[in-house]
Design a protein around this motif. Sequence first.
Motif, PDB file in Angstrom:
ATOM      1  N   ALA A   1     -45.539   4.612 -11.422  1.00 24.07           N
ATOM      2  CA  ALA A   1     -46.792   4.189 -10.779  1.00 24.07           C
ATOM      3  C   ALA A   1     -47.556   5.378 -10.217  1.00 24.07           C
ATOM      4  CB  ALA A   1     -46.486   3.178  -9.675  1.00 24.07           C
ATOM      5  N   ILE A   2     -46.845   6.367  -9.676  1.00 22.96           N
ATOM      6  CA  ILE A   2     -47.499   7.581  -9.179  1.00 22.96           C
ATOM      7  C   ILE A   2     -48.253   8.275 -10.310  1.00 22.96           C
ATOM      8  CG2 ILE A   2     -47.055   9.905  -8.285  1.00 22.96           C
ATOM      9  CD1 ILE A   2     -44.737   8.686  -6.649  1.00 22.96           C
ATOM     10  N   GLU A   3     -47.701   8.194 -11.515  1.00 22.24           N
ATOM     11  CA  GLU A   3     -48.338   8.804 -12.681  1.00 22.24           C
ATOM     12  C   GLU A   3     -49.352   7.865 -13.338  1.00 22.24           C
ATOM     13  OE1 GLU A   3     -48.178  11.782 -13.605  1.00 22.24           O
ATOM     14  OE2 GLU A   3     -46.416  12.596 -12.577  1.00 22.24           O
TER      15      GLU A   3
ATOM     16  N   LYS B   1     -42.559  12.310 -19.455  1.00 22.41           N
ATOM     17  CA  LYS B   1     -44.003  12.490 -19.548  1.00 22.41           C
ATOM     18  C   LYS B   1     -44.372  13.870 -20.084  1.00 22.41           C
ATOM     19  CE  LYS B   1     -48.333  12.678 -17.016  1.00 22.41           C
ATOM     20  NZ  LYS B   1     -49.027  12.699 -15.716  1.00 22.41           N
ATOM     21  N   TYR B   2     -43.762  14.907 -19.517  1.00 22.72           N
ATOM     22  CA  TYR B   2     -44.230  16.262 -19.813  1.00 22.72           C
ATOM     23  C   TYR B   2     -43.563  16.887 -21.038  1.00 22.72           C
ATOM     24  CZ  TYR B   2     -46.664  15.963 -15.413  1.00 22.72           C
ATOM     25  OH  TYR B   2     -47.512  15.567 -14.406  1.00 22.72           O
ATOM     26  N   HIS B   3     -42.400  16.407 -21.416  1.00 21.59           N
ATOM     27  CA  HIS B   3     -41.737  17.001 -22.577  1.00 21.59           C
ATOM     28  C   HIS B   3     -41.653  16.029 -23.752  1.00 21.59           C
ATOM     29  CE1 HIS B   3     -39.124  19.626 -24.884  1.00 21.59           C
ATOM     30  NE2 HIS B   3     -38.326  18.584 -25.092  1.00 21.59           N
ATOM     31  N   VAL B   4     -41.025  14.878 -23.540  1.00 21.38           N
ATOM     32  CA  VAL B   4     -40.819  13.941 -24.651  1.00 21.38           C
ATOM     33  C   VAL B   4     -42.147  13.400 -25.167  1.00 21.38           C
ATOM     34  CG1 VAL B   4     -39.735  11.771 -25.349  1.00 21.38           C
ATOM     35  CG2 VAL B   4     -38.524  13.319 -23.794  1.00 21.38           C
ATOM     36  N   LEU B   5     -43.024  12.970 -24.256  1.00 18.03           N
ATOM     37  CA  LEU B   5     -44.304  12.386 -24.637  1.00 18.03           C
ATOM     38  C   LEU B   5     -45.443  13.398 -24.661  1.00 18.03           C
ATOM     39  CD1 LEU B   5     -43.927   9.094 -22.579  1.00 18.03           C
ATOM     40  CD2 LEU B   5     -43.850   9.287 -25.063  1.00 18.03           C
ATOM     41  N   LYS B   6     -45.129  14.645 -24.333  1.00 20.02           N
ATOM     42  CA  LYS B   6     -46.117  15.731 -24.386  1.00 20.02           C
ATOM     43  C   LYS B   6     -47.395  15.424 -23.601  1.00 20.02           C
ATOM     44  CE  LYS B   6     -43.381  17.743 -27.352  1.00 20.02           C
ATOM     45  NZ  LYS B   6     -42.467  18.828 -26.912  1.00 20.02           N
ATOM     46  N   GLY B   7     -47.223  14.785 -22.433  1.00 17.15           N
ATOM     47  CA  GLY B   7     -48.365  14.496 -21.575  1.00 17.15           C
ATOM     48  C   GLY B   7     -49.116  13.228 -21.920  1.00 17.15           C
ATOM     49  N   ILE B   8     -48.723  12.542 -22.991  1.00 20.96           N
ATOM     50  CA  ILE B   8     -49.382  11.282 -23.358  1.00 20.96           C
ATOM     51  C   ILE B   8     -48.795  10.149 -22.513  1.00 20.96           C
ATOM     52  CG2 ILE B   8     -49.783   9.611 -25.200  1.00 20.96           C
ATOM     53  CD1 ILE B   8     -49.585  11.959 -27.172  1.00 20.96           C
ATOM     54  N   LYS B   9     -49.651   9.419 -21.854  1.00 18.25           N
ATOM     55  CA  LYS B   9     -49.188   8.369 -20.941  1.00 18.25           C
ATOM     56  C   LYS B   9     -48.748   7.136 -21.718  1.00 18.25           C
ATOM     57  CE  LYS B   9     -52.135   6.099 -18.377  1.00 18.25           C
ATOM     58  NZ  LYS B   9     -53.131   5.780 -17.334  1.00 18.25           N
ATOM     59  N   PRO B  10     -47.524   6.639 -21.471  1.00 19.51           N
ATOM     60  CA  PRO B  10     -47.119   5.397 -22.130  1.00 19.51           C
ATOM     61  C   PRO B  10     -47.909   4.207 -21.583  1.00 19.51           C
ATOM     62  CG  PRO B  10     -45.481   6.072 -20.524  1.00 19.51           C
ATOM     63  CD  PRO B  10     -46.482   7.190 -20.602  1.00 19.51           C
ATOM     64  N   ASP B  11     -47.896   3.124 -22.340  1.00 19.27           N
ATOM     65  CA  ASP B  11     -48.615   1.921 -21.912  1.00 19.27           C
ATOM     66  C   ASP B  11     -47.853   1.157 -20.836  1.00 19.27           C
ATOM     67  OD1 ASP B  11     -50.905   1.850 -23.931  1.00 19.27           O
ATOM     68  OD2 ASP B  11     -49.145   2.056 -25.238  1.00 19.27           O
ATOM     69  N   LEU B  12     -46.547   1.355 -20.781  1.00 23.59           N
ATOM     70  CA  LEU B  12     -45.715   0.624 -19.824  1.00 23.59           C
ATOM     71  C   LEU B  12     -44.443   1.414 -19.576  1.00 23.59           C
ATOM     72  CD1 LEU B  12     -45.219  -2.140 -18.289  1.00 23.59           C
ATOM     73  CD2 LEU B  12     -44.029  -2.881 -20.359  1.00 23.59           C
ATOM     74  N   LEU B  13     -43.985   1.393 -18.315  1.00 21.81           N
ATOM     75  CA  LEU B  13     -42.665   1.917 -17.973  1.00 21.81           C
ATOM     76  C   LEU B  13     -41.837   0.772 -17.414  1.00 21.81           C
ATOM     77  CD1 LEU B  13     -41.706   5.167 -16.114  1.00 21.81           C
ATOM     78  CD2 LEU B  13     -40.729   2.996 -15.392  1.00 21.81           C
TER      79      LEU B  13
ATOM     80  N   CYS C   1     -35.951  11.956 -14.987  1.00 17.34           N
ATOM     81  CA  CYS C   1     -36.104  11.390 -16.329  1.00 17.34           C
ATOM     82  C   CYS C   1     -37.556  11.034 -16.608  1.00 17.34           C
ATOM     83  CB  CYS C   1     -35.233  10.138 -16.475  1.00 17.34           C
ATOM     84  SG  CYS C   1     -33.459  10.456 -16.507  1.00 17.34           S
ATOM     85  N   VAL C   2     -38.227  10.435 -15.630  1.00 21.34           N
ATOM     86  CA  VAL C   2     -39.635  10.060 -15.815  1.00 21.34           C
ATOM     87  C   VAL C   2     -40.497  11.298 -15.988  1.00 21.34           C
ATOM     88  CG1 VAL C   2     -41.615   8.878 -14.782  1.00 21.34           C
ATOM     89  CG2 VAL C   2     -39.319   7.911 -14.524  1.00 21.34           C
ATOM     90  N   LYS C   3     -40.258  12.301 -15.153  1.00 24.81           N
ATOM     91  CA  LYS C   3     -41.055  13.521 -15.222  1.00 24.81           C
ATOM     92  C   LYS C   3     -40.866  14.235 -16.572  1.00 24.81           C
ATOM     93  CE  LYS C   3     -41.196  14.440 -10.219  1.00 24.81           C
ATOM     94  NZ  LYS C   3     -42.671  14.399 -10.070  1.00 24.81           N
TER      95      LYS C   3
END
Length: 255
Positions: free
Chosen positions: A123-125, A84-96, A79-81
């Motif tokens: 955290a890895i991301e 990041k790569y599909h839903v957010l199109k590589g844009i990093k959220p401010d908080l998970l 879900c996290v992966k």
Amino acid sequence: MKKSKPTILIVNDDGVTAPGIKALMETMAEIGKVIVVAPDSPQSGMGHAITIGKPLRLDKIELYEGFETWSCSGTPVDCVKLAKYHVLKGIKPDLLVSGINHGLNNSINILYSGTMSAAVEGAIEDIPSIGFSLDDFTLQADFSHCLKYVKELALSVLEKGLPPATLLNVNFPNTQDIKGVKVCRQAIAKWAEEFDERMDPHRRPYYWMTGKFQMNDHGEDTDVWALEHHYVSVVPVQFDMTAHHAIPALTNWTF
């Protein structure tokens, strides 16, 4: 210029319909823009598993009014992966934030927890990440006494950040009488498993795993102690599993 609201990614392991994730969504919506990507079914105990042998499904669903919600056929880490790569199109959220889990993830449980593995993946991301869990496994769990602390901790992480490669493991006792928050270490404990062997109608054996939680760590600075004494436990966690203290000893070995 007015500062835009932070983007907050929400994940869990109990599934997208779990009451715990709904409570977390409503609280995070008071802080920022919420995006939910969660498993389509319970994934407890999956740890840091990822799906590599079959395709993943990711569907945008209309489940919670006013929330962008995605249902994923994979594990919490998947879900996290995909977030990041599909839903957010590589844009990093401010908080998970991950959870709120139905059941504790203190002590050794962090290694098995899908809730915490989602936060570890964040955290890895390089995303500031927090995992939240409550000492109540039931679908009728009351999260109301947790939400004040959930919001305060999320705001603190957004404001102050976290040390590199570090996330927070937060557990709540199942009581309305919370005494406060304690920053703790992870207790040293383990599960002593047993397997109940049974027979199916075709006379083939199958097994149910059971067991007891063995706690031999009596320190008053542990997450187990804090929870037993009605404190919220906050354990800083790292994904670097190197046993740094063992390196000097091993360098004296002859290979």
